[in-house]
Design a protein around this motif. Structure first.
Motif, PDB file in Angstrom:
ATOM      1  N   LYS A 138       0.818  -1.202   0.000  1.00 53.03           N
ATOM      2  CA  LYS A 138       0.000   0.000   0.000  1.00 53.03           C
ATOM      3  C   LYS A 138       0.857   1.259   0.000  1.00 53.03           C
ATOM      4  CE  LYS A 138      -4.031  -2.089   2.201  1.00 53.03           C
ATOM      5  NZ  LYS A 138      -5.000  -2.008   3.319  1.00 53.03           N
ATOM      6  N   LEU A 139       0.490   2.164  -0.887  1.00 51.85           N
ATOM      7  CA  LEU A 139       1.158   3.448  -1.051  1.00 51.85           C
ATOM      8  C   LEU A 139       0.143   4.555  -0.796  1.00 51.85           C
ATOM      9  CD1 LEU A 139       3.308   5.456  -2.248  1.00 51.85           C
ATOM     10  CD2 LEU A 139       2.414   4.833  -4.505  1.00 51.85           C
ATOM     11  N   SER A 140       0.515   5.527   0.018  1.00 53.23           N
ATOM     12  CA  SER A 140      -0.392   6.632   0.331  1.00 53.23           C
ATOM     13  C   SER A 140       0.028   7.896  -0.414  1.00 53.23           C
ATOM     14  CB  SER A 140      -0.405   6.911   1.841  1.00 53.23           C
ATOM     15  OG  SER A 140      -0.900   5.792   2.551  1.00 53.23           O
ATOM     16  N   TYR A 141      -0.969   8.667  -0.816  1.00 57.78           N
ATOM     17  CA  TYR A 141      -0.723   9.908  -1.563  1.00 57.78           C
ATOM     18  C   TYR A 141      -1.698  10.967  -1.076  1.00 57.78           C
ATOM     19  CZ  TYR A 141      -0.503  13.087  -5.604  1.00 57.78           C
ATOM     20  OH  TYR A 141      -0.368  14.191  -6.425  1.00 57.78           O
ATOM     21  N   ASN A 142      -1.152  12.100  -0.631  1.00 58.49           N
ATOM     22  CA  ASN A 142      -2.008  13.168  -0.111  1.00 58.49           C
ATOM     23  C   ASN A 142      -2.138  14.347  -1.069  1.00 58.49           C
ATOM     24  OD1 ASN A 142       0.441  14.468   0.052  1.00 58.49           O
ATOM     25  ND2 ASN A 142       0.438  14.699   2.281  1.00 58.49           N
ATOM     26  N   GLY A 143      -1.621  14.163  -2.298  1.00 66.22           N
ATOM     27  CA  GLY A 143      -1.670  15.244  -3.269  1.00 66.22           C
ATOM     28  C   GLY A 143      -0.372  16.012  -3.382  1.00 66.22           C
ATOM     29  N   GLN A 144       0.524  15.801  -2.417  1.00 66.89           N
ATOM     30  CA  GLN A 144       1.812  16.503  -2.422  1.00 66.89           C
ATOM     31  C   GLN A 144       3.003  15.554  -2.319  1.00 66.89           C
ATOM     32  OE1 GLN A 144       1.215  19.249   0.878  1.00 66.89           O
ATOM     33  NE2 GLN A 144       0.693  20.887  -0.543  1.00 66.89           N
ATOM     34  N   VAL A 145       2.887  14.518  -1.504  1.00 67.89           N
ATOM     35  CA  VAL A 145       3.993  13.573  -1.321  1.00 67.89           C
ATOM     36  C   VAL A 145       3.461  12.146  -1.354  1.00 67.89           C
ATOM     37  CG1 VAL A 145       5.360  15.186   0.061  1.00 67.89           C
ATOM     38  CG2 VAL A 145       3.821  13.569   1.196  1.00 67.89           C
ATOM     39  N   LEU A 146       4.361  11.222  -1.682  1.00 67.17           N
ATOM     40  CA  LEU A 146       4.073   9.795  -1.622  1.00 67.17           C
ATOM     41  C   LEU A 146       4.625   9.257  -0.306  1.00 67.17           C
ATOM     42  CD1 LEU A 146       5.291   8.857  -5.219  1.00 67.17           C
ATOM     43  CD2 LEU A 146       2.915   9.174  -4.513  1.00 67.17           C
ATOM     44  N   THR A 147       3.847   8.422   0.377  1.00 70.35           N
ATOM     45  CA  THR A 147       4.297   7.809   1.623  1.00 70.35           C
ATOM     46  C   THR A 147       4.302   6.304   1.463  1.00 70.35           C
ATOM     47  OG1 THR A 147       3.360   9.641   2.915  1.00 70.35           O
ATOM     48  CG2 THR A 147       3.923   7.618   4.098  1.00 70.35           C
ATOM     49  N   TRP A 148       5.480   5.707   1.666  1.00 75.13           N
ATOM     50  CA  TRP A 148       5.675   4.282   1.459  1.00 75.13           C
ATOM     51  C   TRP A 148       5.542   3.528   2.778  1.00 75.13           C
ATOM     52  CZ3 TRP A 148       6.084   2.955  -3.562  1.00 75.13           C
ATOM     53  CH2 TRP A 148       6.417   3.973  -4.455  1.00 75.13           C
ATOM     54  N   PRO A 149       5.390   2.205   2.704  1.00 75.10           N
ATOM     55  CA  PRO A 149       5.367   1.407   3.942  1.00 75.10           C
ATOM     56  C   PRO A 149       6.611   1.690   4.777  1.00 75.10           C
ATOM     57  CG  PRO A 149       4.736   0.047   2.071  1.00 75.10           C
ATOM     58  CD  PRO A 149       5.184   1.370   1.515  1.00 75.10           C
ATOM     59  N   GLY A 150       6.414   1.902   6.070  1.00 71.06           N
ATOM     60  CA  GLY A 150       7.527   2.239   6.937  1.00 71.06           C
ATOM     61  C   GLY A 150       7.680   3.727   7.164  1.00 71.06           C
ATOM     62  N   GLY A 151       6.911   4.530   6.426  1.00 64.17           N
ATOM     63  CA  GLY A 151       6.917   5.970   6.651  1.00 64.17           C
ATOM     64  C   GLY A 151       7.819   6.770   5.740  1.00 64.17           C
ATOM     65  N   GLN A 152       8.590   6.114   4.881  1.00 64.15           N
ATOM     66  CA  GLN A 152       9.454   6.852   3.954  1.00 64.15           C
ATOM     67  C   GLN A 152       8.603   7.648   2.973  1.00 64.15           C
ATOM     68  OE1 GLN A 152      11.756   4.338   1.413  1.00 64.15           O
ATOM     69  NE2 GLN A 152      12.783   6.045   0.372  1.00 64.15           N
ATOM     70  N   THR A 153       9.028   8.868   2.669  1.00 62.76           N
ATOM     71  CA  THR A 153       8.295   9.709   1.726  1.00 62.76           C
ATOM     72  C   THR A 153       9.176  10.060   0.523  1.00 62.76           C
ATOM     73  OG1 THR A 153       8.949  11.756   2.849  1.00 62.76           O
ATOM     74  CG2 THR A 153       6.894  10.707   3.568  1.00 62.76           C
ATOM     75  N   SER A 154       8.535  10.400  -0.569  1.00 67.54           N
ATOM     76  CA  SER A 154       9.280  10.820  -1.761  1.00 67.54           C
ATOM     77  C   SER A 154       8.409  11.735  -2.610  1.00 67.54           C
ATOM     78  CB  SER A 154       9.725   9.604  -2.587  1.00 67.54           C
ATOM     79  OG  SER A 154       8.614   8.882  -3.074  1.00 67.54           O
ATOM     80  N   THR A 155       9.074  12.592  -3.386  1.00 66.61           N
ATOM     81  CA  THR A 155       8.376  13.491  -4.305  1.00 66.61           C
ATOM     82  C   THR A 155       8.987  13.463  -5.703  1.00 66.61           C
ATOM     83  OG1 THR A 155       9.794  15.358  -3.655  1.00 66.61           O
ATOM     84  CG2 THR A 155       7.723  15.068  -2.439  1.00 66.61           C
TER      85      THR A 155
END
Length: 247
Positions: A138-155
């Motif tokens: 599962k990958l989360s997206y809030n419209g600004q950043v991507l949040t990966w399993p474990g809490g890592q983010t990327s843009t």
């Protein structure tokens, strides 16, 4: 895709050339030892062979890692291409690996879909999922950043998708005098995407939702004549030999 195959050839050529080069260089240095040091020269030759073997094993490890990443990337693009194929029956034109020139750099657009007054650029990113995690797909997206399993983010992936769409928008305005709204879309084959607000500058969806999203989310902004001009230009890009040497 052409660049990917070329990279594979370079990897396997390196497996042959790098160890041989190391061995010859080391052997040449040791050959300057006097004849009276024949025993030492033999040991040095064995050392050169060992060094060459070590270099070869290291190169093999790096080469296989690169090969597996390229294979995964090509598989992801193929999965997305298959998913988009059905859009052709709905009247859309679908392009894959569209070659581009940006300044002095060459690059490509993974997929472009045009039809019903809409232009969409799709960037495919294939990423391995963590093992042993039930929520690891599962990958989360809030419209600004991507949040990966474990809490890592990327843009970075979002920024690349936006750059690709901006390039095509400028290209169409310059070459076809068509001021198109080019929608950037980002997809991760095999991942489930949580979130993704409709107003986000980049649309992020699971690859199985691509066709439905393209048909429902984006509003027409081009006339039929403008749409036809976009399709013609993309066809020219895909058959222009000056753009052939791109990934």
């Amino acid at each position: 895709m052409g660049k990917s195959l070329e990279s594979l050839l370079l990897i396997f050529l390196g497996l042959l050339i790098a160890p041989a080069g190391v061995f010859l260089a080391a052997y040449s240095i040791f050959s300057f030892l006097p004849e009276s040091f024949s025993g030492l020269r033999g040991l040095c030759s064995l050392a050169a062979a060992a060094i060459a073997l070590g270099v070869g094993m290291g190169w093999l490890y790096l080469g296989m890692s690169r090969f597996m990443n390229l294979k995964l990337g090509l598989f992801g693009e193929r999965v997305v291409a298959d998913e988009l194929e059905g859009l052709k029956k709905q009247g859309y034109a679908v392009f894959h690996d569209v070659p581009c020139l940006g300044g002095s750099a060459r690059f490509n657009l993974d997929h472009v879909v045009v039809g019903r007054g809409v232009v969409v650029v799709i960037e495919t990113k294939t990423r391995r999922k963590p093992k042993g995690d039930k929520e690891g797909h599962k990958l989360s997206y809030n419209g600004q950043v991507l949040t990966w399993p474990g809490g890592q983010t990327s843009t970075g992936e979002l920024e690349q998708a936006q750059r690709n769409a901006d390039w095509l928008r400028r290209e169409l305005k310059k070459e076809e005098k068509v001021d198109a709204v080019v929608h950037p879309v980002l997809t991760f084959p095999g991942w489930y995407v949580n979130g993704g607000p409709p107003q986000a500058p980049v649309t992020v969806v699971a690859h199985k939702m691509l066709a439905a999203t393209l048909e429902k989310r984006f509003q027409p902004s081009l006339t039929q004549a403008q749409t036809d001009a976009v399709v013609r230009h993309l066809n020219r890009l895909c058959t222009n030999l000056e753009y052939a040497d791109v990934e």
